[in-house]
Design an enzyme around this catalytic site. Structure first.
Site, PDB file in Angstrom:
ATOM      1  N   LYS A   8       6.740  -7.915  10.767  1.00  0.00           N
ATOM      2  CA  LYS A   8       7.258  -6.747  10.651  1.00  0.00           C
ATOM      3  C   LYS A   8       6.448  -5.885  11.926  1.00  0.00           C
ATOM      4  O   LYS A   8       7.266  -5.219  12.593  1.00  0.00           O
ATOM      5  CB  LYS A   8       6.549  -6.043   9.296  1.00  0.00           C
ATOM      6  CG  LYS A   8       7.446  -6.387   8.115  1.00  0.00           C
ATOM      7  CD  LYS A   8       6.807  -5.535   6.888  1.00  0.00           C
ATOM      8  CE  LYS A   8       5.204  -5.429   6.635  1.00  0.00           C
ATOM      9  NZ  LYS A   8       4.718  -6.569   6.102  1.00  0.00           N
ATOM     10  N   ARG A  83       5.834   1.432   0.366  1.00  0.00           N
ATOM     11  CA  ARG A  83       5.399  -0.043  -0.191  1.00  0.00           C
ATOM     12  C   ARG A  83       5.585   0.244  -1.916  1.00  0.00           C
ATOM     13  O   ARG A  83       4.929  -0.970  -2.182  1.00  0.00           O
ATOM     14  CB  ARG A  83       4.161  -0.412   0.466  1.00  0.00           C
ATOM     15  CG  ARG A  83       4.025  -1.340   1.586  1.00  0.00           C
ATOM     16  CD  ARG A  83       2.634  -1.560   1.992  1.00  0.00           C
ATOM     17  NE  ARG A  83       2.711  -2.978   2.363  1.00  0.00           N
ATOM     18  CZ  ARG A  83       2.113  -3.208   3.743  1.00  0.00           C
ATOM     19  NH1 ARG A  83       1.761  -2.019   4.593  1.00  0.00           N
ATOM     20  NH2 ARG A  83       1.911  -4.273   4.285  1.00  0.00           N
ATOM     21  N   ARG A 139      -2.955 -10.209  -1.277  1.00  0.00           N
ATOM     22  CA  ARG A 139      -1.934  -9.441  -0.495  1.00  0.00           C
ATOM     23  C   ARG A 139      -0.501  -9.912  -0.980  1.00  0.00           C
ATOM     24  O   ARG A 139       0.497  -9.019  -1.015  1.00  0.00           O
ATOM     25  CB  ARG A 139      -2.090  -9.309   0.907  1.00  0.00           C
ATOM     26  CG  ARG A 139      -3.397  -8.242   1.305  1.00  0.00           C
ATOM     27  CD  ARG A 139      -3.863  -8.638   2.581  1.00  0.00           C
ATOM     28  NE  ARG A 139      -2.880  -8.644   3.817  1.00  0.00           N
ATOM     29  CZ  ARG A 139      -2.669  -9.326   4.901  1.00  0.00           C
ATOM     30  NH1 ARG A 139      -3.830 -10.198   5.252  1.00  0.00           N
ATOM     31  NH2 ARG A 139      -1.863  -9.489   5.545  1.00  0.00           N
TER      32      ARG A 139
HETATM   33  P1  ADP Z   1       0.598  -6.998   6.274  1.00  0.00           P
HETATM   34  O1  ADP Z   1       1.924  -6.377   6.091  1.00  0.00           O
HETATM   35  O2  ADP Z   1       0.222  -7.941   7.249  1.00  0.00           O
HETATM   36  O3  ADP Z   1      -0.115  -6.857   5.095  1.00  0.00           O
HETATM   37  P2  ADP Z   1      -0.154  -4.128   7.230  1.00  0.00           P
HETATM   38  O4  ADP Z   1      -0.886  -3.922   8.661  1.00  0.00           O
HETATM   39  O5  ADP Z   1       1.060  -3.532   7.185  1.00  0.00           O
HETATM   40  O6  ADP Z   1      -0.334  -5.741   6.978  1.00  0.00           O
HETATM   41  O7  ADP Z   1      -1.295  -3.690   6.248  1.00  0.00           O
HETATM   42  C1  ADP Z   1      -2.716  -3.922   5.951  1.00  0.00           C
HETATM   43  C2  ADP Z   1      -3.319  -3.311   4.877  1.00  0.00           C
HETATM   44  O8  ADP Z   1      -3.135  -1.570   4.927  1.00  0.00           O
HETATM   45  C3  ADP Z   1      -2.352  -3.332   3.648  1.00  0.00           C
HETATM   46  O9  ADP Z   1      -2.969  -4.375   2.823  1.00  0.00           O
HETATM   47  C4  ADP Z   1      -2.929  -2.221   2.729  1.00  0.00           C
HETATM   48  O10 ADP Z   1      -4.274  -2.146   2.079  1.00  0.00           O
HETATM   49  C5  ADP Z   1      -2.869  -1.091   3.677  1.00  0.00           C
HETATM   50  N1  ADP Z   1      -1.407  -0.420   3.764  1.00  0.00           N
HETATM   51  C6  ADP Z   1      -0.882  -0.258   4.805  1.00  0.00           C
HETATM   52  N2  ADP Z   1       0.234   0.209   4.362  1.00  0.00           N
HETATM   53  C7  ADP Z   1       0.309   0.720   3.192  1.00  0.00           C
HETATM   54  C8  ADP Z   1       0.915   1.366   2.370  1.00  0.00           C
HETATM   55  N3  ADP Z   1       2.217   1.933   2.547  1.00  0.00           N
HETATM   56  N4  ADP Z   1       0.629   1.587   1.268  1.00  0.00           N
HETATM   57  C9  ADP Z   1      -0.733   1.443   0.709  1.00  0.00           C
HETATM   58  N5  ADP Z   1      -1.514   0.551   1.534  1.00  0.00           N
HETATM   59  C10 ADP Z   1      -1.165   0.331   2.824  1.00  0.00           C
END
Ligand code: ADP
Length: 186
Positions: A8, A83, A139
């Site tokens: 993504k 999310r 995750r």
């Molecule tokens: P990935 O999609 O590879 O797991 P991201 O960089 O998108 O990693 O997100 C890393 C972390 O940031 C998530 O595991 C979560 O803890 C937090 N996070 C990111 N976006 C959200 C969201 N929309 N709502 C809640 N937590 C989020």
């Protein structure tokens, strides 16, 4: 959208650049706050390191403020948001207020075996605190429980665009672009 490791972040940056709009990545904003040791960063880190989602109230407010910034006026690409079902509703409210419309929701689909390999490779390269085996597993679970249901929500709204995330970065970009250039812009 897409599970952890689907690509993504990589695609969001390239695609946003092609459209001349900002890529707004909630994960990146959280990580920047962690690096700067801000209050938000300290709060977020506890959840991120465990593979859990940061509470909706915190995330929603952060996105609300970000899309109010000037560079997002013409449009933006969200990476990693919404999310949860609560975030979907919040986003609807936010863009009603700013006057934006959701044009498309892109889902990157990738085979689970390949995802595991990509995440381990990233763990070695970038040393992200949340790329350990145990946290990766958590995750993935959280994604399945809380985020996968959003795919149906957006499918019902006619916004969903599924893209095969397997292959070279360029190939995936071209797949996304060929779909998005057919979407009518708001
Ligand atoms: P990935 O999609 O590879 O797991 P991201 O960089 O998108 O990693 O997100 C890393 C972390 O940031 C998530 O595991 C979560 O803890 C937090 N996070 C990111 N976006 C959200 C969201 N929309 N709502 C809640 N937590 C989020």
């Amino acid at each position: 959208m897409g599970p952890p490791g689907a690509g993504k972040g990589t695609q969001a940056e390239i695609v946003a650049e092609r459209f001349g709009i900002p890529a707004i990545s909630t994960g990146d904003i959280f990580r920047a706050n962690v690096a700067e040791n801000t209050e938000l960063g300290i709060e977020a880190k506890r959840y991120m390191d465990a593979g859990e989602y940061v509470p909706d109230a915190v995330t929603n407010l952060m996105v609300r403020n970000r899309i109010d910034e000037e560079d997002a006026a013409k449009g933006f690409l969200l990476d990693g948001y919404p999310r949860t079902l609560d975030q979907v509703e919040e986003l609807d409210g936010m863009i009603r207020h700013t006057g934006h419309r959701l044009d498309a929701v892109v889902v990157l689909t990738v085979d689970p075996g390949e995802l595991g390999a990509r995440l381990s490779a990233r763990a070695q390269k970038e040393g992200r605190a949340d790329d350990t085996e145990e946290v990766i597993r958590r995750r993935q679970e959280v994604y399945t429980e809380q985020t996968e249901p959003l795919i149906d929500v957006y499918r019902k709204r006619g916004l969903l665009r599924e893209v095969d995330g397997l292959g070279e970065v360029d190939e995936v970009t071209e797949r996304i672009m060929s779909i998005l250039t057919q979407v009518e812009e708001s």
